[in-house]
Structure formats: C-alpha cells, structure tokens
Write an enzyme that holds these catalytic residues in place. Structure first.
Site, short mmCIF file in Angstrom:
data_model
loop_
_atom_site.label_atom_id
_atom_site.label_comp_id
_atom_site.label_asym_id
_atom_site.label_seq_id
_atom_site.Cartn_x
_atom_site.Cartn_y
_atom_site.Cartn_z
N PHE A 178 -33.91 40.27 78.98
CA PHE A 178 -34.38 40.29 77.59
C PHE A 178 -35.26 39.06 77.30
CE2 PHE A 178 -33.40 39.16 73.08
CZ PHE A 178 -33.95 40.27 72.48
N ASN A 232 -25.99 37.05 71.04
CA ASN A 232 -27.04 37.91 70.48
C ASN A 232 -26.86 39.26 71.17
OD1 ASN A 232 -29.29 39.15 69.50
ND2 ASN A 232 -30.75 37.95 70.71
N PRO A 233 -25.91 40.06 70.68
CA PRO A 233 -25.60 41.31 71.39
C PRO A 233 -26.67 42.37 71.11
CG PRO A 233 -24.38 41.23 69.34
CD PRO A 233 -25.16 39.94 69.43
#
Ligand code: GLN
Length: 274
Positions: free
Chosen positions: A90, A185-186
């Site tokens: 990510f 920060n799922p």
C-alpha cells in the site's frame, strides 16, 4: 533530443493521467539521467540518449494505464521520510501523517511500546519511532512482502534495533508483552468503490461491503493488547465517526474521540483502555 523537449513531451503524455505531470516527468528523468531534481533545469540543453527516451515512453504508457507513479519511482515521502514502496504494498497517503503527529502528542515524550496492525511499508510505525527515540515497536501484516518492506525501511532509517516485524493476522498474533499504543490504518474502502482497483493490494484497502468489516476485531484485540491507560488510534473513513465511536465505547475504551484530518474530515478514532 534535448532534455527540454523530452521533459515537455513526457509532461504532455501524462497530462490526462497525472495531477502533476511535469513534476512526475522531472522526477522520472532525474532518476534515469542520474542528476538531482533541483539541477534538471540547468541541464535542459543536454542531449538525451535514445534508450532514456524509450524508457520515458514506456513510463508514460504504464502511467496512462493507471499504474501508480510511486511504484515506478520506488519510494514515497511520508512525514518527511522516504519510504521504499513496490507493487503489492500500500502506498502511504499524506492524510495518515496526522495519525503519527497525534500519537507523538499523546505520549508527551515518554518512551513507549507501540504496535502497528497492518504495518504495510512501515510508514506509521517507523516515522513514529524515528521521532520518539527511546520507543520500541512491533509491526504485523498478513503480507510477507509488506513485512519485508517494513524491515528494509527500518534498516534504511537505522531503526532495526527497535523494531520487530511479524507476518500475522490479528487473531494469530500472540505476545507476552503489552503495548502503550496500538495504531492501525486498516482496509476501510467500501468494496463497490474498488471496482477499478488494479495495482494496489486489495487486502490493504477492501473493508467489505460497508468498509467496516475489520473494525470489530481490531478494536476488541487492541483492547486486549494494551496496558491499562494505553491508547488506540485507528484511521477510519470520513463517514464512520459515529459508528467507530460507539464500537470503541462498547468495547470498554474511554475518552473516545473522533479526530479530523487536515481537510477537516473525520479520519481517526482514538480511545484510552480503561
Ligand atoms: N485512504 C485510503 C484511500 O482512500 C484508504 C486507506 C485504507 O483503506 N486504509 O485510498
């Protein structure tokens, strides 16, 4: 062809894809020509070799196909630090910097043990440890590639001694020590908004139908992993404030607050373990 012209052509090729086509062109060409970005305009008259021109065309093609700039560039700045990123990991978002700032404010200079759930590139955990010199941290992620990236970024920042990283999901993660701070920060994007997702890892973004799938387990497990008076801070989507607040309170957190990002959107939920 002169560099000036290559820059101009590349910028033009990127204009329908990129928010900053000329900046991207400068960054790409400075790396490929081995010059500093600041120097690029003093060198506009140099002749650019054919192979670099071809690479620039290849780059524009990838970008116009939606491939993220930062995967090509190989790094992303976050909290003033360059983090290595690659496809499968990510890409850090600027709004998340507020989480790091807030976490640093919360600990008031104390040395703490921090856990980052879904550590990704390591941007939250490592920028926190970079500022909080005596603190130590653990990062977990279900992705081996993400864990390897965090380990590499930790090494580049001289933080390896203070960081441990494990490939694990939330349920599988067991530890004897407890933490002063749990951050995450799922994935919280609604599945219907990810139809065109092609290159970033789905497991870092997909929060199920309403985006909230991960939070119940995240909140419950964080409570178990925190010392009394330890703090949990999680990133949320802007429409999740109320729901996240209720969930935290139901799980026994006190002093629960929704925190806004720099765009004044609800972006984080914080609570103290009672
Ligand atoms: N803010 C990210 C985005 O909109 C989502 C991050 C996440 O799911 N944790 O791309």
């Amino acid at each position: 062809m002169k560099l000036r012209e290559v820059l101009r052509n590349l910028g033009r090729d990127l204009k329908d894809t990129s928010d900053s086509p000329f900046l991207e062109s400068e960054l790409f060409l400075s790396v490929h020509l081995g010059i500093k970005k600041e120097d690029i305009y003093f060198m506009e008259n140099i002749e650019v070799q054919e192979d670099v021109i071809l690479q620039a065309k290849e780059f524009a093609k990838k970008r116009n196909n939606g491939y993220p700039f930062f995967y090509i560039y190989g790094k992303r700045e976050f909290f003033g630090i360059n983090f290595k990123v690659c496809q499968g990991v990510f890409i850090p978002r600027p709004e998340t910097e507020v989480l790091v700032e807030y976490a640093l404010d919360c600990i008031k200079g104390k040395e703490v043990q921090i856990l980052d759930i879904g550590v990704g590139s390591g941007c939250i955990l490592l920028s926190f440890l970079h500022e909080s010199k005596g603190s130590r941290g653990v990062g977990i992620d279900i992705s081996q590639l993400a864990c390897n990236t965090t380990i590499e970024n930790a090494k580049n920042l001289g933080l390896s001694e203070r960081v441990e990283v494990f490939v694990s999901d939330l349920r599988g993660f067991t530890t004897l020590s407890k933490f002063d701070l749990v951050v995450s920060n799922p994935p919280y994007v609604k599945r219907k908004n990810l139809l065109s997702l092609k290159f970033e890892p789905r497991e870092a973004l997909d929060g199920g139908e309403d985006g909230f799938d991960l939070y119940p387990a995240l909140v419950k497990r964080s409570f178990e992993l925190l010392h009394p008076d330890g703090i949990a801070i999680f990133e949320i989507d802007s429409d999740m404030g109320e729901r996240a607040l209720r969930l935290m309170e139901l799980n026994g957190f006190k002093d629960v607050e929704v925190i806004r990002d720099l765009a004044n959107m609800n972006r984080f939920i914080k609570g103290v373990r009672s």
